[in-house]
Design an enzyme around this catalytic site. Structure first.
Site, short mmCIF file in Angstrom:
data_model
loop_
_atom_site.label_atom_id
_atom_site.label_comp_id
_atom_site.label_asym_id
_atom_site.label_seq_id
_atom_site.Cartn_x
_atom_site.Cartn_y
_atom_site.Cartn_z
N HIS D 100 3.95 -1.21 -0.59
CA HIS D 100 3.07 -2.35 -0.89
C HIS D 100 3.95 -3.48 -1.40
O HIS D 100 4.97 -3.24 -2.05
CB HIS D 100 2.11 -2.07 -2.03
CG HIS D 100 1.21 -0.90 -1.92
ND1 HIS D 100 1.59 0.39 -2.20
CD2 HIS D 100 -0.10 -0.81 -1.62
CE1 HIS D 100 0.56 1.21 -2.07
NE2 HIS D 100 -0.48 0.51 -1.71
N ASP D 103 4.92 -3.04 -5.01
CA ASP D 103 5.90 -2.01 -5.36
C ASP D 103 7.31 -2.56 -5.42
O ASP D 103 8.17 -2.01 -6.12
CB ASP D 103 5.97 -0.91 -4.28
CG ASP D 103 4.65 -0.31 -3.93
OD1 ASP D 103 3.76 -0.30 -4.80
OD2 ASP D 103 4.49 0.14 -2.77
#
Lengths: 436, 436, 436, 436
Positions: D100, D103
């Site tokens: 993501h 992240d």
């Protein structure tokens, strides 16, 4: 001379892991030694009379699917049923079986007639046991099917039902003793409630305690050497059963001073319905010293009722037998298949195949568990993890030689700052996978 | 002079059932007599410090949503938090509050520093209590948030953690006593396991028993008059918590001889997660004599985790208070709102509205329960249902004057054939609906 | 002249909220106007023939508990059953009833004989409808009890079973039309699987789609004006049912182009088993335009099987009827009590009391829902919450006038930083509590 | 030059089933041919960036437990994280990873700044991919952690949030394309509701449909060749997520005409939370033609939340890969470990060990599944079971050449009486156990 129900199937033999025969054992090799003991003596398999011979295939939305020649209301039907049952025990080579009174004889018009019929069947069973070498793991009373039990047996609001239950258990315990049964089980099928609105919890708990005390006293009086077992279940048929799980039963036994008299018979499916893993219930009972016997089956993880399927997940069974072995094994208990073929499994040989699969899965699990024990695969890391409690200070705290304030003072004085260590769960899971 | 956090909202008043104001009580009328006692004294409401003041709005998939001026790492933040908290208690008129050490002070670099900070806050609380008249229902220690507790507190494999836990509980119990707290609660947030593979159940159970015994001894030594309470929860954060439910805690207390020393603090949401109704846990604890206090909240019936919502279903709460009243009321316990506004409920007044709704729902439930008791709406039919046990033979069996074989003999001799009677569940459900 | 089954009980009357009579309505006042319509026309209550007249009180652990004079294998029994059933409809004043073929006639030795018996009963029903004014809400076929359906009806691996199912539905749809039924329901009792190991999901889905298409075509051909309804259920009796929930049925209907031909009959208990709240399923079906009818009952929140209890939680029912009213009401559908008295509720009047309680709870819920609508108690705040979508840019995005890149560009250009607003859940919950 | 985080551990090698090394593969042998294809190409393993590198060990009752040098707010931290991540990919030899936006880079103060940071990291990733040969299985956007998403992303009541979500997905899809990602995933973390009281289901469903259509259009416009995937989940974080399960997503796709544009990414744990077995979801998606990719993990069967454990039950995984293979394999999809080490697994090598165990369990499952396919172990009996549908009449009925009344007529004329055949479930279960 046989009934012919199973056709010309021969006794099931061990053929080893490579066999593709549906009618052979691939792992269950009864004389093979595991941790120095025969597999048969570890596993102590039993067939449940009710599921394989009394159940007709019904469920809440449909009736009978099985077509068995022994379904019917007479004693002749009951005798044919017994013939087929013992044929199956011999074909499978299972050393034990288990039964309820209601499985084996038609209900009579009075208690006395029901009891006479039970006695008649018991004599037949005794003879068949002698002929076949098959033994009785445990007997029990069905105190849930007849409408008289609809509001409970020992915990019924009506003391006449309590009395009828007492008479019933006495008859079944007598029968069990006569047949050399190695345990006697109480499963409280209707001991629970549908609604608290019409239930006096305290009163019913007292009734249950009194009832169990009477049973234990009677057992001693007649010299029954077997173990009295309670089988926990959280719910179904009632909304809430009193013998919810192992922890609940333990508190109940403690309350009535029976924790050294009674053990538990733990069923996989009941553990799951109670929100526990099977190994939790086994490990807890082991740690409390009340592990008696197991009802081996499998509950569907996505179903909220008691599915009583035959077990087949070997990794799970390895953990189950691991905890059983850690607790010292099954002793007077055994591995009873409280499991039924699915209602679509219509053929006689489905009964055999289901048991073969279950027995093989258990045997495979047992062998994996034994190797883990031999290798200290789990117990080694465990001992290391708790090693701090073997220090002088650890032992002093655990044995009660330190007060709260003494310990608190030491924390301040020594400026204790505990440092977390890895729990290594994934490593341990991988280790288990090396054995299954 | 106030912090201004709640703007110009005035103390919440009782306006009666017809009020449409979101900031008024419709049912909670503290001086109104119910069964001859003031509602405030029955319900003994408490606000939970952690949910309303320490929780930042995070969940497993997202972080802070609330924007509070007291969020921060310093003692100044902690003091501002205390100011707002006591403002809220006074606005609501709740007589009690509850707290963990970690809610009220920032963690220090050592145990000693953490304790000093706690002591500093305790002095502030003492002053605020005196000014406001608000009292402490119970104190407790947070032994689950800091990473040192990740493998348990009293049940940690590392005895240093056990020691740190002992020091922590001592500090919190001292603080609770100093503040006149009426109970002290132990919730075993990390007392449980993630996997049996790295867990020695028996060892950890011994640790827990020893720990609790040390706490009870210390309580007696310092003359703390409050009640020690264990709060059952089945799981979360761990896969399996040791204090699973009321029945489990009872067995544990019996095992360590503490059943007369310790009671339970029952939470609605924890009951639901354990597969029980809230009223089951209350009724069971009542029947065992260990009902101490309640954590009132609501668990979403379709969610499998601890949702800690404010209660709002009046029919359910009527049954809850019915069982509390039947057990003799809350005594030193109270109704603590272990509930949090949803993480989308961002506004200061959402905090007030949530408590108002919960307090009203409780008050409404209490009043319904009281009227059922006054009318013997349920107890009348119940007495009738169990009347058989008041006969001479019923009493003889229950009190242990009959053996199994005597009862069995009577069944045969008197040809007992129990006749089922209607359990009338739907009638009783309809009766309850007349009160709610 | 009556059968005398219900003794001398007179037709149940509305007596108002203060009545303490167990045999009176406290809230259901059929002619009272709610949102300008008679309560009877809103609620359209139906009694389910199966639970009240065909079910014998059995559960998976016990057999018959009820003692009814009409239990038996002959057509005479079936006729007596019909007499009592219509007596009960008249005593209750319920305008509708529902039935399966298997509820009303004994199974014959062939399809033809079964159908002849159904036809004979249909003639009797027609006459009784004319006499009593009671109408048929819906008919349906029982394609789950007989062993022929054990592997499914339309989704059976055997095409002969599919054919038998087709013939059965045709007979039941013909019967329903003859009796002026306002809907026809398909509940896929065995349309699902026990194990994927013996199941071809794709094939069975095609069979189900074909079957439903055939039914819809036949309905049109014969000019049946009622609605075809599918009843979702996630599991039980099978491990996994195909018509899992409303969303699943919707996808299935879309796939076979039937979303405008078929609606759903939503059961409270089935919603709960599927992990949804009842109001979720109602709101979803409403939003998709497929809300047809409801099976009103209550599933125990702690039980994992279909408990089919009578509803009694008024706050929950208020939300249910709120979503029904928001979706435009029940139209050809109705409120069918797919509920059974508990197996311990043995007395004839338990049947009446259970329905009275359920009807009152529904009526009370309906009235609360109606007042929430009149006051825009929920719809007002809702409109405000979504007001942004009524702006020009909101509408442009929603209607497809903006591309992803256009919207992204605007975010950067306008430096959009959305600011969260309170969801005010507790306020809304408190508002609902003002109405219930 | 490495970061040294993993010490001197060498790339993990295949050592075969007898290896007892915790840092070796026992079954995953990437070049070994299975059904004629390399194992690596079947399994297409991916590491999830979030669980292994972004998660700090928190849970609802506790904070950070992991001590990682890259935890921190700066881009330098993000770069160190990337270094360690690619080191781990190389040590494991996993061909893919997934991420993501949140992240991999710290959130900026504005959308533009966040995007700039993402772009900077994407350049670093591109370089690392080139150096290591590791590829991107899929990219995705985290639209659930930041408080702006608390009420949903595409389904937010505020159209500005919808716009922000559109900009976010565009940025992430652009990044995915730039990195050669083979799929793009949408998981609706906050697309659902906490309460229906403040939710307009119909409006939010329209928003979701519009949003997905915009994404699909954009994908086409930029020529992204990967697959767009939706990841179903029933609940958590919200009470009810819109993408509940495969069947629900299918109905949604059909509704918006996207069933040929979008597939599903199925997670084991999400299947379990939805009340389905993993193989059910896989088989259903396969039968509907929308099986895209899998998130491999394991949900604890006794926990009601998303536990994201590493998979380890080989028999279950054999069935999972069996259905994947039957559906034609993973194509552009892969096996992404959406799994995290337990929060007590503190050591760097726990990260490796967890992945090794998961990969081995998958490989072992795949091999068992392949052999079942080669042997037609299940497909043979299945074809036999449905053989009736290959007859002329079976095909005529299924293809729509028969009307309901024609079929019904034939039943009567031919006196069809279907005879049940055994479903042989236990036999099939035993057969599977021969392979695992």
């Amino acid at each position: 001379m046989t009934t012919g129900f199973f056709g010309d199937i021969k006794p099931i033999q061990y053929e080893g892991p490579d066999s593709a025969s549906p009618l052979a054992y691939r792992f269950y090799n009864k004389d093979e030694l595991v941790l120095g003991q025969r597999m048969e003596d570890h596993l102590r398999f039993a067939v449940a009379y009710w599921h394989s011979f009394a159940w007709e295939g019904g469920d809440p939305f449909g009736g009978q699917t099985f077509d068995r020649p022994w379904f019917g209301p007479t004693m002749e039907h009951a005798k044919l049923k017994a013939d087929v049952a013992f044929e199956m025990f011999s074909l499978l080579g299972t050393p034990y079986y288990c039964f309820h009174d209601a499985d084996v004889r038609p209900e009579g018009d009075s208690f006395a007639e029901s009891k006479d019929r039970l006695d008649e069947i018991v004599d037949i069973f005794a003879e068949k046991q002698a002929q076949s070498g098959v033994k009785l793991l445990w007997g029990t009373a069905n105190m849930f099917s007849n409408r008289r039990w609809m509001g409970g047996a020992a915990t019924n609001p009506d003391p006449d039902v309590f009395a009828y239950a007492a008479a019933t258990v006495k008859a079944c315990l007598d029968a069990t003793m006569k047949l050399g049964g190695e345990n006697y089980v109480l499963w409280g099928g209707r001991e629970g409630y549908e609604t608290l609105l019409n239930t006096d919890l305290k009163q019913e708990r007292l009734q249950a305690g009194r009832f169990l005390s009477m049973v234990v006293n009677y057992k001693k009086k007649i010299g029954f050497k077997g173990t009295i077992l309670i089988e926990p279940k959280p719910q179904e048929p009632t909304k809430h059963q009193y013998d919810y799980d192992v922890a609940t039963v333990y508190g109940f036994l403690k309350d009535f001073g029976l924790e050294n008299e009674v053990k538990v018979n733990i069923e996989q499916g009941h553990a799951i319905l109670a929100g526990h893993s099977f190994e939790h219930e086994l490990a807890l009972a082991g740690s409390l010293g009340i592990l008696g016997s197991i009802d081996m089956n499998r509950n569907d993880y996505q179903s909220g009722w008691d599915t009583d399927q035959f077990p087949n997940n070997v990794p799970e069974m390895a953990l189950a037998y691991y905890h059983i072995l850690q607790a010292g094994g099954l002793k007077t208990g055994g591995t009873n298949f409280d499991a039924k073929v699915r209602r679509q499994s219509l053929d006689p040989q489905d009964l055999l195949i289901a048991h073969i699969g279950g027995m093989d899965a258990c045997a495979r699990g047992l062998k994996a568990a034994a190797r883990m024990i031999e290798d200290k695969a789990l117990s080694g890391p465990l001992a290391e993890r708790y090693a701090g409690w073997k220090t002088a200070e650890g032992e002093a705290m655990l044995s009660g030689k330190r007060t709260l304030e003494e310990v608190a003072e030491r924390v301040v004085k020594e400026r204790i700052q505990p440092q977390p260590k890895s729990g290594r769960q994934e490593l341990l899971e991988n280790i288990v996978n090396r054995y299954v």
